[in-house]
Design a protein around this motif. Structure first.
Motif, PDB file in Angstrom:
ATOM      1  N   ALA A  37       0.870  -1.058   0.064  1.00  0.00           N
ATOM      2  CA  ALA A  37      -0.036   0.021  -0.010  1.00  0.00           C
ATOM      3  C   ALA A  37       0.937   1.187  -0.009  1.00  0.00           C
ATOM      4  O   ALA A  37       2.246   1.249   0.580  1.00  0.00           O
ATOM      5  N   GLN A  38       0.313   2.156  -0.390  1.00  0.00           N
ATOM      6  CA  GLN A  38       1.117   3.506  -0.654  1.00  0.00           C
ATOM      7  C   GLN A  38       1.609   4.126   0.593  1.00  0.00           C
ATOM      8  O   GLN A  38       2.638   4.601   0.960  1.00  0.00           O
ATOM      9  N   ILE A  50      -6.223 -12.783   3.170  1.00  0.00           N
ATOM     10  CA  ILE A  50      -5.999 -13.098   1.593  1.00  0.00           C
ATOM     11  C   ILE A  50      -5.338 -12.077   0.542  1.00  0.00           C
ATOM     12  O   ILE A  50      -5.091 -12.299  -0.559  1.00  0.00           O
ATOM     13  N   ALA A  51      -5.224 -10.678   1.039  1.00  0.00           N
ATOM     14  CA  ALA A  51      -4.988  -9.628   0.118  1.00  0.00           C
ATOM     15  C   ALA A  51      -3.917  -8.764   1.084  1.00  0.00           C
ATOM     16  O   ALA A  51      -3.908  -8.853   2.296  1.00  0.00           O
ATOM     17  N   GLY A  52      -3.092  -8.039   0.255  1.00  0.00           N
ATOM     18  CA  GLY A  52      -2.176  -7.020   0.899  1.00  0.00           C
ATOM     19  C   GLY A  52      -0.902  -7.702   0.734  1.00  0.00           C
ATOM     20  O   GLY A  52      -0.441  -8.910   0.386  1.00  0.00           O
ATOM     21  N   ALA A  53       0.149  -6.806   0.932  1.00  0.00           N
ATOM     22  CA  ALA A  53       1.603  -7.089   1.009  1.00  0.00           C
ATOM     23  C   ALA A  53       1.891  -8.140   2.149  1.00  0.00           C
ATOM     24  O   ALA A  53       1.382  -7.917   3.352  1.00  0.00           O
ATOM     25  N   ALA A  54       2.755  -9.074   1.982  1.00  0.00           N
ATOM     26  CA  ALA A  54       3.102  -9.989   2.911  1.00  0.00           C
ATOM     27  C   ALA A  54       4.569 -10.260   2.806  1.00  0.00           C
ATOM     28  O   ALA A  54       5.019 -10.588   1.505  1.00  0.00           O
ATOM     29  N   ILE A  55       5.234 -10.437   3.880  1.00  0.00           N
ATOM     30  CA  ILE A  55       6.787 -10.716   3.902  1.00  0.00           C
ATOM     31  C   ILE A  55       7.039 -11.959   4.603  1.00  0.00           C
ATOM     32  O   ILE A  55       6.220 -12.063   5.759  1.00  0.00           O
ATOM     33  N   LEU A  75      16.502  -2.844   3.944  1.00  0.00           N
ATOM     34  CA  LEU A  75      15.611  -2.984   2.730  1.00  0.00           C
ATOM     35  C   LEU A  75      14.508  -1.915   2.784  1.00  0.00           C
ATOM     36  O   LEU A  75      13.847  -1.558   3.680  1.00  0.00           O
ATOM     37  N   THR A  76      14.464  -0.870   1.602  1.00  0.00           N
ATOM     38  CA  THR A  76      13.642   0.323   1.423  1.00  0.00           C
ATOM     39  C   THR A  76      12.498  -0.185   0.594  1.00  0.00           C
ATOM     40  O   THR A  76      12.677  -0.449  -0.417  1.00  0.00           O
ATOM     41  N   LEU A  77      11.379  -0.301   1.104  1.00  0.00           N
ATOM     42  CA  LEU A  77      10.116  -0.982   0.468  1.00  0.00           C
ATOM     43  C   LEU A  77       9.382   0.132  -0.274  1.00  0.00           C
ATOM     44  O   LEU A  77       9.398   1.317   0.064  1.00  0.00           O
ATOM     45  N   HIS A  78       9.147  -0.128  -1.399  1.00  0.00           N
ATOM     46  CA  HIS A  78       8.401   0.816  -2.473  1.00  0.00           C
ATOM     47  C   HIS A  78       7.290   0.495  -2.888  1.00  0.00           C
ATOM     48  O   HIS A  78       7.015  -0.881  -3.219  1.00  0.00           O
ATOM     49  N   ALA A  79       6.299   1.191  -3.081  1.00  0.00           N
ATOM     50  CA  ALA A  79       4.972   0.667  -3.560  1.00  0.00           C
ATOM     51  C   ALA A  79       4.738   0.790  -5.107  1.00  0.00           C
ATOM     52  O   ALA A  79       5.494   1.757  -5.477  1.00  0.00           O
ATOM     53  N   THR A  80       3.742   0.276  -5.930  1.00  0.00           N
ATOM     54  CA  THR A  80       3.349   0.699  -6.887  1.00  0.00           C
ATOM     55  C   THR A  80       2.006   1.135  -7.131  1.00  0.00           C
ATOM     56  O   THR A  80       1.426   1.017  -6.136  1.00  0.00           O
ATOM     57  N   THR A  81       1.714   1.896  -8.316  1.00  0.00           N
ATOM     58  CA  THR A  81       0.549   2.415  -7.912  1.00  0.00           C
ATOM     59  C   THR A  81      -0.703   1.481  -8.304  1.00  0.00           C
ATOM     60  O   THR A  81      -1.812   1.897  -8.057  1.00  0.00           O
ATOM     61  N   GLN A  82      -0.336   0.464  -8.562  1.00  0.00           N
ATOM     62  CA  GLN A  82      -1.409  -0.581  -8.786  1.00  0.00           C
ATOM     63  C   GLN A  82      -1.563  -1.538  -7.617  1.00  0.00           C
ATOM     64  O   GLN A  82      -2.182  -2.430  -7.287  1.00  0.00           O
ATOM     65  N   ALA A  83      -0.918  -1.112  -6.426  1.00  0.00           N
ATOM     66  CA  ALA A  83      -1.024  -2.194  -5.296  1.00  0.00           C
ATOM     67  C   ALA A  83      -2.239  -2.327  -4.757  1.00  0.00           C
ATOM     68  O   ALA A  83      -3.309  -1.289  -4.815  1.00  0.00           O
ATOM     69  N   SER A  84      -2.471  -3.533  -4.370  1.00  0.00           N
ATOM     70  CA  SER A  84      -3.759  -4.083  -3.805  1.00  0.00           C
ATOM     71  C   SER A  84      -3.730  -5.142  -2.873  1.00  0.00           C
ATOM     72  O   SER A  84      -2.749  -5.447  -2.596  1.00  0.00           O
TER      73      SER A  84
END
Length: 276
Positions: free
Chosen positions: A43-44, A179-184, A267-276
């Motif tokens: 997410a942004q 079930i959705a969103g960024a996961a590490i 680690l520097t995390l970056h988001a994309t504009t299509q993140a969901s």
């Protein structure tokens, strides 16, 4: 004959210098590695999120509490949002060396510190090590996850039990995970990335275990342990998953490092504009 003796003396001195460097200099020459990564589901609100990864501390006669305190100081200087510790806190003799880990109490991360155990931890006193880490504010994830929030957005941090010791339970993690969103994923052994990637649920896996081989001679293949041979060092793309394997800060036998400095990873995390 004299020329031969001079040649042998030069060779002896060169070997002595290399061994001295590998024993005394490089093991303490900490390398802070900057790794930008773009996570497709981030997410942004998490744009620029900073994770500091440290692995394979291997507390022992060399990795003392004072040395670990210096590592912690370096971690804190990176201004982390979260710290990830990916296993092998000791090599053996947990009762003797677990107190070294008290230095981790000084970690300063906005969202906390998270850990998984490694094979050496599991082969000695895993419960003692888990309790020690928890006592200094480190959240140990064994087939569990933790959610970090920024407003209404979430970042999931999951961890599996040690793979070599057959303590991992990826299905149990997936049953709990949203079930959705960024996961590490935190997994001590890097080659577990194949299983993590196959789920299609994770953006990033952080691992250690291999030490990068500790000793690396150009033109020779790195010598790494089982489950650390496919992804032994640095960043890889495994399907849609980014795998990162750190060289670690400690050493297993032999206690040498050559052309493979100890590593603190930012680690520097970056988001994309299509993140969901």
């Amino acid at each position: 004959m004299i020329r031969l003796l001079k040649f042998l003396v030069v060779i002896f001195v060169a070997i002595f210098c290399v061994i001295a460097y590998a024993r005394k200099v490089e093991p303490a020459w900490l390398d802070v590695v900057q790794v930008p990564v773009t996570l497709p589901h981030l997410a942004q609100e998490f744009e620029g999120y900073r994770i500091v990864q440290v692995t394979d501390i291997h507390a022992d006669q060399w990795m003392t509490r004072d040395r670990l305190a210096d590592v912690v100081k370096t971690i804190n200087q990176q201004n982390p949002d979260a710290v990830m510790l990916t296993g092998d806190f000791v090599t053996k003799a947990a009762e003797k060396y677990a107190p070294t880990l008290q230095a981790l109490a000084d970690l300063q991360a906005k969202d906390g510190s998270f850990a998984v155990l490694g094979n050496h931890d599991q082969w000695t006193k895993p419960q003692l090590l888990t309790e020690t880490l928890q006592s200094v504010g480190v959240d140990v994830l064994k087939n569990q996850f933790h959610t970090i929030y920024r407003g209404n957005s979430e970042l999931q941090i999951a961890g599996v039990g040690d793979v070599w010791a057959q303590q991992d339970d990826l299905p149990a993690v997936l049953q709990q995970l949203p079930i959705a969103g960024a996961a590490i994923m935190l997994a001590h052994e890097p080659d577990f990335a194949d299983e993590t990637a196959a789920t299609g649920r994770f953006d990033l896996q952080l691992s250690g275990h291999s030490h990068g081989g500790q000793v690396y001679l150009p033109f020779y293949k790195r010598v790494t342990p089982p489950l650390g041979r496919k992804y032994p060092i640095g960043q890889y793309q495994v399907g849609s998953l980014i795998q990162y394997t750190s060289r670690g800060v400690g050493m297993a036998s032999p206690r040498l490092r050559f052309n493979c400095r100890p590593e603190v990873t930012v680690l520097t995390l970056h988001a994309t504009t299509q993140a969901s």
